[in-house]
Design a protein around this motif. Structure first.
Motif, PDB file in Angstrom:
ATOM      1  N   HIS A  82      -7.379   3.716  -9.039  1.00  0.00           N
ATOM      2  CA  HIS A  82      -7.785   3.802 -10.438  1.00  0.00           C
ATOM      3  C   HIS A  82      -8.466   2.534 -10.937  1.00  0.00           C
ATOM      4  CE1 HIS A  82      -6.172   7.795 -11.213  1.00  0.00           C
ATOM      5  NE2 HIS A  82      -5.175   7.469 -10.407  1.00  0.00           N
ATOM      6  N   LEU A  83      -8.192   1.395 -10.317  1.00  0.00           N
ATOM      7  CA  LEU A  83      -8.929   0.182 -10.663  1.00  0.00           C
ATOM      8  C   LEU A  83     -10.415   0.324 -10.349  1.00  0.00           C
ATOM      9  CD1 LEU A  83      -6.454  -2.616  -9.555  1.00  0.00           C
ATOM     10  CD2 LEU A  83      -7.554  -2.467 -11.804  1.00  0.00           C
ATOM     11  N   ARG A  84     -10.734   1.019  -9.269  1.00  0.00           N
ATOM     12  CA  ARG A  84     -12.145   1.201  -8.945  1.00  0.00           C
ATOM     13  C   ARG A  84     -12.880   1.933 -10.048  1.00  0.00           C
ATOM     14  NH1 ARG A  84     -14.683  -1.636  -7.611  1.00  0.00           N
ATOM     15  NH2 ARG A  84     -13.999  -1.966  -5.469  1.00  0.00           N
ATOM     16  N   GLU A  85     -12.247   2.935 -10.650  1.00  0.00           N
ATOM     17  CA  GLU A  85     -12.879   3.647 -11.759  1.00  0.00           C
ATOM     18  C   GLU A  85     -12.967   2.763 -12.997  1.00  0.00           C
ATOM     19  OE1 GLU A  85     -14.515   6.912 -13.955  1.00  0.00           O
ATOM     20  OE2 GLU A  85     -14.323   6.476 -11.814  1.00  0.00           O
ATOM     21  N   GLU A  86     -11.920   1.993 -13.250  1.00  0.00           N
ATOM     22  CA  GLU A  86     -11.908   1.123 -14.435  1.00  0.00           C
ATOM     23  C   GLU A  86     -12.911  -0.010 -14.324  1.00  0.00           C
ATOM     24  OE1 GLU A  86     -10.099   1.127 -17.339  1.00  0.00           O
ATOM     25  OE2 GLU A  86      -9.249   3.091 -16.845  1.00  0.00           O
ATOM     26  N   LEU A  87     -13.031  -0.584 -13.138  1.00  0.00           N
ATOM     27  CA  LEU A  87     -13.826  -1.803 -12.948  1.00  0.00           C
ATOM     28  C   LEU A  87     -14.716  -1.651 -11.720  1.00  0.00           C
ATOM     29  CD1 LEU A  87     -10.962  -4.387 -13.589  1.00  0.00           C
ATOM     30  CD2 LEU A  87     -12.846  -3.863 -15.151  1.00  0.00           C
ATOM     31  N   PRO A  88     -15.865  -0.995 -11.867  1.00  0.00           N
ATOM     32  CA  PRO A  88     -16.745  -0.765 -10.715  1.00  0.00           C
ATOM     33  C   PRO A  88     -17.214  -2.050 -10.027  1.00  0.00           C
ATOM     34  CG  PRO A  88     -17.376   0.624 -12.567  1.00  0.00           C
ATOM     35  CD  PRO A  88     -16.358  -0.342 -13.088  1.00  0.00           C
ATOM     36  N   GLU A  89     -17.281  -3.160 -10.757  1.00  0.00           N
ATOM     37  CA  GLU A  89     -17.768  -4.418 -10.174  1.00  0.00           C
ATOM     38  C   GLU A  89     -16.646  -5.271  -9.589  1.00  0.00           C
ATOM     39  OE1 GLU A  89     -20.998  -5.044  -9.917  1.00  0.00           O
ATOM     40  OE2 GLU A  89     -21.321  -3.088 -10.852  1.00  0.00           O
ATOM     41  N   ALA A  90     -15.410  -4.857  -9.747  1.00  0.00           N
ATOM     42  CA  ALA A  90     -14.294  -5.683  -9.285  1.00  0.00           C
ATOM     43  C   ALA A  90     -14.199  -5.660  -7.765  1.00  0.00           C
ATOM     44  CB  ALA A  90     -12.987  -5.185  -9.892  1.00  0.00           C
ATOM     45  N   GLU A  91     -13.650  -6.742  -7.214  1.00  0.00           N
ATOM     46  CA  GLU A  91     -13.321  -6.805  -5.798  1.00  0.00           C
ATOM     47  C   GLU A  91     -11.829  -6.502  -5.670  1.00  0.00           C
ATOM     48  OE1 GLU A  91     -13.699  -9.870  -2.009  1.00  0.00           O
ATOM     49  OE2 GLU A  91     -13.975 -10.604  -4.048  1.00  0.00           O
ATOM     50  N   ILE A  92     -11.503  -5.395  -5.067  1.00  0.00           N
ATOM     51  CA  ILE A  92     -10.120  -4.925  -4.975  1.00  0.00           C
ATOM     52  C   ILE A  92      -9.687  -5.004  -3.517  1.00  0.00           C
ATOM     53  CG2 ILE A  92      -8.545  -2.997  -5.400  1.00  0.00           C
ATOM     54  CD1 ILE A  92     -10.742  -2.000  -7.434  1.00  0.00           C
ATOM     55  N   ILE A  93      -8.586  -5.725  -3.270  1.00  0.00           N
ATOM     56  CA  ILE A  93      -8.098  -5.946  -1.919  1.00  0.00           C
ATOM     57  C   ILE A  93      -6.639  -5.488  -1.849  1.00  0.00           C
ATOM     58  CG2 ILE A  93      -7.675  -7.647  -0.094  1.00  0.00           C
ATOM     59  CD1 ILE A  93      -9.751  -9.452  -1.533  1.00  0.00           C
ATOM     60  N   VAL A  94      -6.339  -4.597  -0.919  1.00  0.00           N
ATOM     61  CA  VAL A  94      -4.976  -4.135  -0.693  1.00  0.00           C
ATOM     62  C   VAL A  94      -4.458  -4.768   0.596  1.00  0.00           C
ATOM     63  CG1 VAL A  94      -3.486  -2.159  -0.223  1.00  0.00           C
ATOM     64  CG2 VAL A  94      -5.337  -1.955  -1.898  1.00  0.00           C
ATOM     65  N   LEU A  95      -3.304  -5.429   0.511  1.00  0.00           N
ATOM     66  CA  LEU A  95      -2.644  -6.025   1.664  1.00  0.00           C
ATOM     67  C   LEU A  95      -1.429  -5.160   2.002  1.00  0.00           C
ATOM     68  CD1 LEU A  95      -2.614  -9.753   0.437  1.00  0.00           C
ATOM     69  CD2 LEU A  95      -4.424  -8.573   1.719  1.00  0.00           C
ATOM     70  N   GLU A  96      -1.404  -4.577   3.188  1.00  0.00           N
ATOM     71  CA  GLU A  96      -0.336  -3.668   3.579  1.00  0.00           C
ATOM     72  C   GLU A  96       0.053  -3.938   5.030  1.00  0.00           C
ATOM     73  OE1 GLU A  96       2.472  -1.032   4.405  1.00  0.00           O
ATOM     74  OE2 GLU A  96       1.835  -1.525   2.363  1.00  0.00           O
ATOM     75  N   ARG A  97       1.349  -4.040   5.300  1.00  0.00           N
ATOM     76  CA  ARG A  97       1.813  -4.374   6.641  1.00  0.00           C
ATOM     77  C   ARG A  97       1.851  -3.177   7.580  1.00  0.00           C
ATOM     78  NH1 ARG A  97       8.092  -5.825   5.125  1.00  0.00           N
ATOM     79  NH2 ARG A  97       8.733  -3.776   4.376  1.00  0.00           N
ATOM     80  N   ASN A  98       1.992  -1.965   7.043  1.00  0.00           N
ATOM     81  CA  ASN A  98       2.110  -0.787   7.891  1.00  0.00           C
ATOM     82  C   ASN A  98       0.741  -0.237   8.275  1.00  0.00           C
ATOM     83  OD1 ASN A  98       5.016  -0.512   7.973  1.00  0.00           O
ATOM     84  ND2 ASN A  98       4.901   0.047   5.806  1.00  0.00           N
ATOM     85  N   GLY A 126       0.802  -1.206   0.000  1.00  0.00           N
ATOM     86  CA  GLY A 126       0.000   0.000   0.000  1.00  0.00           C
ATOM     87  C   GLY A 126       0.835   1.257   0.000  1.00  0.00           C
ATOM     88  N   GLY A 127       1.801   1.322  -0.900  1.00  0.00           N
ATOM     89  CA  GLY A 127       2.617   2.511  -1.069  1.00  0.00           C
ATOM     90  C   GLY A 127       2.150   3.338  -2.247  1.00  0.00           C
ATOM     91  N   TRP A 128       3.065   4.087  -2.836  1.00  0.00           N
ATOM     92  CA  TRP A 128       2.721   4.980  -3.945  1.00  0.00           C
ATOM     93  C   TRP A 128       2.133   4.223  -5.132  1.00  0.00           C
ATOM     94  CZ3 TRP A 128       4.143  10.352  -5.079  1.00  0.00           C
ATOM     95  CH2 TRP A 128       4.527  11.061  -3.943  1.00  0.00           C
ATOM     96  N   GLY A 129       2.694   3.071  -5.451  1.00  0.00           N
ATOM     97  CA  GLY A 129       2.200   2.318  -6.595  1.00  0.00           C
ATOM     98  C   GLY A 129       0.940   1.542  -6.293  1.00  0.00           C
TER      99      GLY A 129
END
Length: 448
Positions: free
Chosen positions: A67-83, A57-60
């Motif tokens: 931006h994936l949310r805008e591209e794919l409104p139906e997608a399930e997007i999960i961010v895994l971040e240790r901090n 979950g850094g800059w990239g």
């Protein structure tokens, strides 16, 4: 569990990059219950869209999620971040001398997740099973249709110490590099502000490494602090390169005109041996004793790229240390369900090697990959895009003056990516003002 949908890749096209900033919708942030193991199912499938897991979950990583949310409104997007929070390495050198404050660098990770509509899990990635399309974490396992690896870098202390982990850990604790978001940044700031005098040795990693011009900036802000506070300090920069780069003329002018009695730049100083206990370092340019140090070991792709067995190999068959990936579409070679973005990326072109490992490039590639995944899911032509890069570096604290470097990219007649570099070597307050505008725009894109 819902069966993962099948996606096809159509004809690949090339185009100029888009700089459009997109909008999103609300979302959720998840907290895992106690008792989970790395084999526990972390999240069941939600909805009918594809599942895209982003490790980092850094800059990239955050740019891709937003931006994936805008591209794919139906997608399930999960961010895994240790901090638990976002800490910006870009601008952190200015924070060392209080040009910006801590609140400027730190950001709530939950807010962008809620705003843009992706799930956030605080955990450590422990393994990646590409055959099963599963990421194992400290809070359970999660499957994916697409995987984005955005873990940044790792410090390769073994290049200096081999299997002597005790020496590596002693070096990290006492002479940390502060190039990965963690406690080392605060330790370095305290070191600078508590330093009473003597010699500080600073090593630069061999290229490629994170933010190439930033170690010189760090030397300048430290030298400015020592100068205005009348601290009798010497900074020796041990540079493995034959000359200062990038922005060589600008940095050399700063060293010569602002800090001639403080900064010494030593070229061709490849590290041969480090003795952290006796405060001595041996290099190809000579041996140096020190009172304190900032040791930046060689950089490599983050651990998660190694877990995924996606490290490239050189002509000698040895690991390159960086991701083995398609240089135009950022997918892993042999596994186009996996993307690598940000500092872990491998070489792009024989003409210049790697894209600069910077926050600007990570953000840009995150947006490109989001568009490419959207194109694939919609069964459209996948368009290869090129980023650019922009870095501002503070060299004087009063007046606040910066220098800058810009990179542009184009595909040449040979079909390969070519790089054009523009060094802005004359330090001015205007460039520092531009830096603040630049970072504000970046934070607005993926954090606010």
């Amino acid at each position: 569990m819902m069966k993962a949908p099948h996606f096809t890749r159509r004809k690949l096209l090339t185009a100029a990059p888009s700089l459009a900033l997109l909008t999103g919708i609300g979302g959720t942030a998840l907290a895992a219950p106690e008792g989970l193991t790395s084999e526990t199912l972390l999240m069941s499938r939600q909805g009918k869209g594809p599942r895209i897991v982003i490790c980092g979950g850094g800059w990239g990583g955050l740019s891709a999620a937003r931006h994936l949310r805008e591209e794919l409104p139906e997608a399930e997007i999960i961010v895994l971040e240790r901090n638990p929070i976002f800490w910006s390495c870009p601008m952190s050198n200015k924070w060392l001398i209080d040009v910006v404050d801590t609140a400027f660098l730190t950001h709530d990770l939950l807010r962008p997740a809620q705003k843009w509509g992706y799930s956030l899990v605080q955990c450590e990635v422990t393994n990646i099973d590409r055959a099963a399309k599963t990421v194992h974490t400290s809070k359970g396992k999660v499957d994916y249709d697409f995987l984005i690896l955005a873990g940044g870098i790792r410090n390769a202390y073994e290049a200096w110490f081999g299997e002597d982990q005790k020496a590596a850990e002693y070096t990290r604790q006492n002479f940390g590099s502060a190039y990965i978001p963690n406690a080392e940044h605060l330790a370095l700031k305290n070191k600078i502000h508590n330093f009473k005098g003597g010699t500080i040795v600073m090593t630069l990693p061999p290229p490629p490494h994170r933010c190439p011009p930033s170690p010189y900036e760090r030397a300048c802000v430290m030298a400015w602090h020592f100068k205005v506070n009348n601290i009798p300090a010497k900074i020796i920069i041990l540079d493995p390169k034959p000359k200062i780069a990038p922005i060589g003329a600008g940095y050399q002018a700063a060293f010569d005109e602002l800090y001639p009695d403080i900064i010494t730049h030593v070229p061709n100083a490849k590290v041969k041996e480090v003795d952290p206990y006796n405060k001595r370092i041996m290099t190809e340019a000579g041996d140096f004793d020190f009172d304190d140090a900032i040791f930046m070991p060689p950089h490599q792709a983050s651990d998660m790229v190694w877990y995924a067995d996606l490290i490239g190999k050189g002509e000698d068959g040895r690991p390159t240390g960086w991701a083995d990936m398609d240089p135009r579409f950022f997918t892993a070679r042999g596994d186009d369900s996996v993307y690598i973005i940000g500092d872990s990326m491998g070489a792009i072109s024989p003409h210049f090697g790697h894209y600069p490992k910077s926050g600007h490039v990570a953000n840009y590639i995150g947006r490109i990959v989001a568009r490419n995944i959207g194109q694939r899911v919609r069964d459209e032509d996948v368009v290869a895009e090129l980023p650019d890069n922009l870095c501002y570096m503070l060299v004087n604290g009063d007046p606040q003056e910066a220098i800058s470097v810009e990179f542009t990219y184009a595909v040449g007649q040979d079909g390969l990516v070519h790089q054009t570099q523009f060094d802005i070597d004359v330090r001015t307050p205007d460039l520092m003002a531009e830096d603040l505008v630049w970072v504000d725009g970046m934070f607005n894109d993926f954090l606010r």
